[in-house]
Design a protein around this motif. Structure first.
Motif, mmCIF file in Angstrom:
data_model
loop_
_atom_site.group_PDB
_atom_site.id
_atom_site.type_symbol
_atom_site.label_atom_id
_atom_site.label_comp_id
_atom_site.label_asym_id
_atom_site.label_seq_id
_atom_site.Cartn_x
_atom_site.Cartn_y
_atom_site.Cartn_z
ATOM 1 N N PHE A 65 -94.839 -32.129 12.009
ATOM 2 C CA PHE A 65 -95.808 -31.060 11.745
ATOM 3 C C PHE A 65 -95.553 -30.442 10.368
ATOM 4 N N ALA A 66 -94.300 -30.208 10.060
ATOM 5 C CA ALA A 66 -93.948 -29.568 8.787
ATOM 6 C C ALA A 66 -93.942 -30.544 7.617
ATOM 7 N N GLY A 67 -94.104 -31.846 7.894
ATOM 8 C CA GLY A 67 -94.083 -32.838 6.822
ATOM 9 C C GLY A 67 -92.697 -33.085 6.271
ATOM 10 N N ILE A 68 -91.693 -32.935 7.138
ATOM 11 C CA ILE A 68 -90.290 -33.097 6.736
ATOM 12 C C ILE A 68 -89.746 -34.398 7.322
ATOM 13 N N ASN A 69 -88.971 -35.114 6.555
ATOM 14 C CA ASN A 69 -88.428 -36.400 6.975
ATOM 15 C C ASN A 69 -87.677 -36.274 8.308
ATOM 16 N N ALA A 70 -88.123 -37.016 9.312
ATOM 17 C CA ALA A 70 -87.505 -36.959 10.640
ATOM 18 C C ALA A 70 -86.576 -38.133 10.904
ATOM 19 N N ASP A 71 -86.438 -39.040 9.941
ATOM 20 C CA ASP A 71 -85.656 -40.251 10.194
ATOM 21 C C ASP A 71 -84.200 -39.978 10.590
ATOM 22 N N PRO A 72 -83.526 -38.970 10.014
ATOM 23 C CA PRO A 72 -82.137 -38.716 10.440
ATOM 24 C C PRO A 72 -82.001 -38.371 11.926
ATOM 25 N N LEU A 73 -83.089 -37.990 12.580
ATOM 26 C CA LEU A 73 -83.035 -37.657 14.005
ATOM 27 C C LEU A 73 -82.748 -38.878 14.877
ATOM 28 N N ARG A 74 -83.140 -40.068 14.405
ATOM 29 C CA ARG A 74 -83.012 -41.254 15.255
ATOM 30 C C ARG A 74 -81.795 -42.105 14.921
ATOM 31 N N THR A 75 -81.031 -41.685 13.921
ATOM 32 C CA THR A 75 -79.849 -42.452 13.543
ATOM 33 C C THR A 75 -78.604 -41.575 13.637
ATOM 34 N N PRO A 132 -75.415 -39.585 12.867
ATOM 35 C CA PRO A 132 -75.084 -38.673 13.985
ATOM 36 C C PRO A 132 -76.223 -37.771 14.446
ATOM 37 N N TYR A 133 -77.511 -38.155 14.206
ATOM 38 C CA TYR A 133 -78.674 -37.472 14.770
ATOM 39 C C TYR A 133 -78.783 -36.017 14.292
ATOM 40 N N ILE A 134 -78.853 -35.836 12.986
ATOM 41 C CA ILE A 134 -78.868 -34.492 12.415
ATOM 42 C C ILE A 134 -80.283 -34.133 11.931
ATOM 43 N N PRO A 135 -80.866 -33.053 12.454
ATOM 44 C CA PRO A 135 -82.193 -32.634 12.000
ATOM 45 C C PRO A 135 -82.116 -31.869 10.684
ATOM 46 N N ALA A 136 -83.255 -31.696 10.031
ATOM 47 C CA ALA A 136 -83.307 -30.887 8.812
ATOM 48 C C ALA A 136 -83.137 -29.411 9.138
ATOM 49 N N PHE A 137 -83.579 -29.011 10.335
ATOM 50 C CA PHE A 137 -83.467 -27.609 10.737
ATOM 51 C C PHE A 137 -83.523 -27.495 12.256
ATOM 52 N N PHE A 138 -82.904 -26.463 12.792
ATOM 53 C CA PHE A 138 -83.087 -26.061 14.181
ATOM 54 C C PHE A 138 -84.099 -24.922 14.259
ATOM 55 N N LYS A 139 -84.004 -24.012 13.307
ATOM 56 C CA LYS A 139 -84.997 -22.947 13.222
ATOM 57 C C LYS A 139 -85.296 -22.660 11.759
ATOM 58 N N ASN A 147 -85.090 -25.139 17.971
ATOM 59 C CA ASN A 147 -84.529 -26.311 18.645
ATOM 60 C C ASN A 147 -83.045 -26.058 18.914
ATOM 61 N N ILE A 148 -82.494 -26.810 19.877
ATOM 62 C CA ILE A 148 -81.050 -26.696 20.117
ATOM 63 C C ILE A 148 -80.349 -28.053 20.053
ATOM 64 N N GLY A 149 -81.112 -29.104 19.810
ATOM 65 C CA GLY A 149 -80.537 -30.438 19.689
ATOM 66 C C GLY A 149 -81.596 -31.379 19.146
ATOM 67 N N SER A 150 -81.189 -32.583 18.799
ATOM 68 C CA SER A 150 -82.143 -33.545 18.267
ATOM 69 C C SER A 150 -83.228 -33.896 19.278
ATOM 70 N N TYR A 151 -82.889 -33.805 20.574
ATOM 71 C CA TYR A 151 -83.864 -34.170 21.608
ATOM 72 C C TYR A 151 -84.104 -33.052 22.613
ATOM 73 N N VAL A 152 -83.646 -31.843 22.311
ATOM 74 C CA VAL A 152 -84.015 -30.657 23.085
ATOM 75 C C VAL A 152 -84.574 -29.660 22.086
ATOM 76 N N GLY A 153 -85.878 -29.461 22.139
ATOM 77 C CA GLY A 153 -86.557 -28.732 21.080
ATOM 78 C C GLY A 153 -87.026 -27.350 21.454
ATOM 79 N N GLU A 197 -75.018 -34.156 25.566
ATOM 80 C CA GLU A 197 -75.592 -35.441 25.180
ATOM 81 C C GLU A 197 -75.302 -36.447 26.291
ATOM 82 N N LEU A 198 -76.330 -36.802 27.068
ATOM 83 C CA LEU A 198 -76.136 -37.660 28.240
ATOM 84 C C LEU A 198 -75.551 -39.011 27.886
ATOM 85 N N SER A 199 -75.921 -39.528 26.721
ATOM 86 C CA SER A 199 -75.460 -40.878 26.366
ATOM 87 C C SER A 199 -73.944 -40.950 26.203
#
Length: 646
Positions: free
Chosen positions: A313-323, A325-332, A356-362, A611-613
């Motif tokens: 939505f913000a037009g920010i690169n999301a690729d680090p979320l899927r690799t 150590p799964y680090i987002p650009a921002f949580f808030k 957000n509180i995690g890469s997959y809990v938003g 992190e369940l995995s």
């Protein structure tokens, strides 16, 4: 270069050009033609069906299209290449996710009751319903040869005097209006402002006699569905409510496919445009039209969505979320404004985002947790949000733990051959006669609407009924025969809910063994996540006092049926509560109430993420849960009893 024509059932068409060998689905995407492709074009889902009307396509045969359908011209667009001029029909079901935008009828009490109840509950929790936006009347001295102060300084001085705030900011859009509005109203005006203890921002200026309503927009950006409410910021009144399919879905049903798509040349902008220009802005236009409300009078917006949707939505690169150590650009973030991303409201409108509180809990989960109020009770409660990702929060007023599992898009109709979101034509509830195997169902839409497919709540009902009636076994395989049961040439069984002549689609509405298997994995992900999280805390399901279930998968979930298939634990049904789209409700509360916004930030900061995995027992739990209801039936005593008694 060949001419490609996409025709639609309403008689309209889109024409474009393509080179030999170009993929038909990609050609459609480039031409902004909406064709549902939850698998993002890898041939797995079978949803991108089109019918060849004239011309030629180089198209390989797939298991999703029978010999008869192939002869009738049906093709999967993702498996078809351009080889000549061609005209293809895009059926309504292939583009339903985009075409069926719904603006709610607010005369229905059910549409607004959930927001009124949320307001009452949050106030009972001690959170005040107030925000920093207001309309103030300002009276200034008329300029003269003895008083030559410029307009902006005159307004600034009057506002400082009114609110005793030194710093006043007047943006360009207000400065441009200022000379005319002041003189047309003899320097008696109304200003829309945002006021804090040390700062004031002037959003707009009007004549003293104008009736000014401060508008706010709350949006839940789901992976499959986007929902929104337009509100009066002064009292929380719902002015309009809308929902639509997320335009990004044609790039894949899950967040990983969309992140991959965003990494292609121009992909980031393409994904952002799909959710803003193609989805959110048309929704804003329709809501404002319905409410007769100027879109420029929307001065604040709140977004609740998962971490990937926030980035796209913000037009920010999301690729680090899927690799790793799964680090987002921002949580808030508090740095986003409407003009930054092209949302069609007041250009200076501030966009607040549920943290957000995690890469997959938003933010959709933090907003939902606010609504569930498990943070305000001493009892142990479980909050479950059913969507493309299944997110869970467990705890009470002393602690909260969260986790996410990859349930896939099945709860919203993805990965299901006749699956669809909860729009007109979706079967949302169903019972099956044990003896005759005849179905009785409820359909979303006006009376007389024909069935088109199954939404999440309907899928739960159908699979539960098939199992309880002894039509399928615990592995989801058909073990009875009848006119409603059919098998294809590969031996795969299916149950027909509506034959082609009864349905509002081009084929039977059915659920297949492959569909059931996909759904078993989705429900298995939810149940195994519950078990894993509880086990890690040395709890068991008997210690759960309440379960709050959220997710826009129908008008409600039959909780007993969800227990029957092993999606939820076998505890007393009265402990389950369906709270609807809690993400949207939470965004509404954050928008209306600054204290509620701050409380949501506090909840996110204090929530533990698991992190369940990385938990060794999770995969064992998941394997055990991939049966109906479970490999260990002793965990479901009431289900076993119902089977014996039915």
């Amino acid at each position: 270069m060949f001419k490609v024509t996409f025709s639609f059932e309403d008689g309209s068409m889109v024409e474009t050009f393509a080179n030999a060998g170009d993929n038909l689905l990609e050609v459609a995407r480039s031409a902004n033609v909406a064709i549902d492709a939850p698998c993002s074009g890898n041939g797995a889902c079978g949803k991108c069906r089109v019918q060849l009307k004239s011309g030629e396509l180089e198209s390989k045969k797939t298991l999703h299209i029978s010999d008869e359908e192939y002869q009738a011209g049906w093709r999967l667009s993702c498996c078809s290449k351009i080889s000549a001029d061609v005209n293809v029909l895009v059926p309504d079901i292939a583009s339903a996710y985009k075409s069926r935008m719904k603006v709610a009828d607010l005369s229905s009490k059910e549409e607004i009751a959930i927001f009124e109840n949320a307001k009452s509950d949050i106030q009972l929790a001690g959170i005040e319903l107030k925000n920093s936006l207001e309309v103030v009347d300002v009276l200034m001295d008329v300029p003269s040869l003895d008083d030559t102060m410029p307009d902006n300084e005159r307004l600034t001085r009057a506002l400082r005097k009114y609110l005793n705030i030194n710093r006043v900011r007047i943006p360009y859009v207000v400065l441009k209006k200022l000379p005319d509005v002041l003189r047309e109203n003899n320097f008696a005006v109304k200003c829309v402002i945002r006021a804090t203890s040390d700062d004031m921002y002037v959003y707009d200026i009007f004549g003293k006699d104008e009736d000014v309503v401060i508008g706010g927009l709350a949006i839940d950006i789901g992976t499959t569905t986007v929902s929104a409410v337009l509100i009066n910021m002064e009292n929380g009144e719902i002015l309009a409510k809308s929902s639509a399919g997320n335009g990004q879905i044609r790039f894949g049903a899950d967040v990983i496919n969309r992140i991959v798509e965003s990494q292609k040349p121009g992909g980031q902008k393409k994904l952002q445009d799909a959710v803003i220009k193609e989805t959110i802005n048309p929704m804003i236009h329709e809501m404002c039209k319905s409410a007769k409300f100027p879109k420029d009078h929307i001065y604040r917006m709140c977004v609740a969505s998962n971490t990937t949707m926030n980035h796209l939505f913000a037009g920010i690169n999301a690729d680090p979320l899927r690799t790793e150590p799964y680090i987002p650009a921002f949580f808030k973030t508090n740095s986003l404004f409407a003009s930054d991303v092209g949302v069609d409201i007041n250009k200076d409108a501030h966009i607040i985002m549920a943290p957000n509180i995690g890469s997959y809990v938003g933010g959709d989960i933090t907003a939902g947790t606010l609504v569930s109020q498990i943070w305000n009770r001493p009892e142990f409660s479980l909050f479950i949000d059913l969507g493309t990702n299944g997110e869970l929060v467990f705890g009470n007023s002393d602690f909260m733990m969260s986790c996410a599992c990859s349930a896939g898009p099945a709860f919203e109709g993805g990965d299901i051959s006749c699956g669809m979101r909860a729009t007109d034509g979706a079967i949302e509830a169903c019972t099956i006669d044990k003896e005759t195997m005849e179905p009785t169902y409820k359909i979303v839409g006006d009376p007389g609407t024909k069935p088109v497919g199954l939404c999440g709540s309907g899928i739960i009902d159908v699979i539960s009924e098939l199992y309880i009636c002894g039509i399928i076994n615990p592995k989801g395989k058909f073990i009875r025969e009848g006119k409603r049961i059919k098998h294809d040439k590969y031996g795969m069984g299916s149950y027909i809910l509506a034959f082609e002549e009864e349905a509002g689609s081009v084929k039977d509405v059915e659920i297949t063994e492959v569909d059931i298997d996909n759904f078993i994995r989705a429900k298995g992900a939810i149940f195994s996540a519950i078990r894993t999280m509880l086990t890690s805390l040395d709890f068991d399901v008997s210690m759960i006092d309440d379960v709050y279930v959220a997710g826009g998968i129908g008008s409600g979930i039959n909780m007993q049926n969800a227990v029957n298939i092993g999606m939820f634990p076998d505890i007393p049904i009265e402990k389950f509560h369906y709270i609807g789209n809690s993400s949207l409700t939470g965004a509404y509360l954050m928008l209306l109430s600054t204290p509620a916004e701050k409380k949501t930030y506090e909840l996110a900061a204090n929530m533990t993420y698991m992190e369940l995995s990385t938990v060794p027992i999770y995969m064992d739990e998941f394997v055990g849960a991939c049966f109906i209801p479970h490999t260990d039936t002793s965990m479901f005593p009431t289900v076993m009893e119902e089977i014996q008694n039915r």
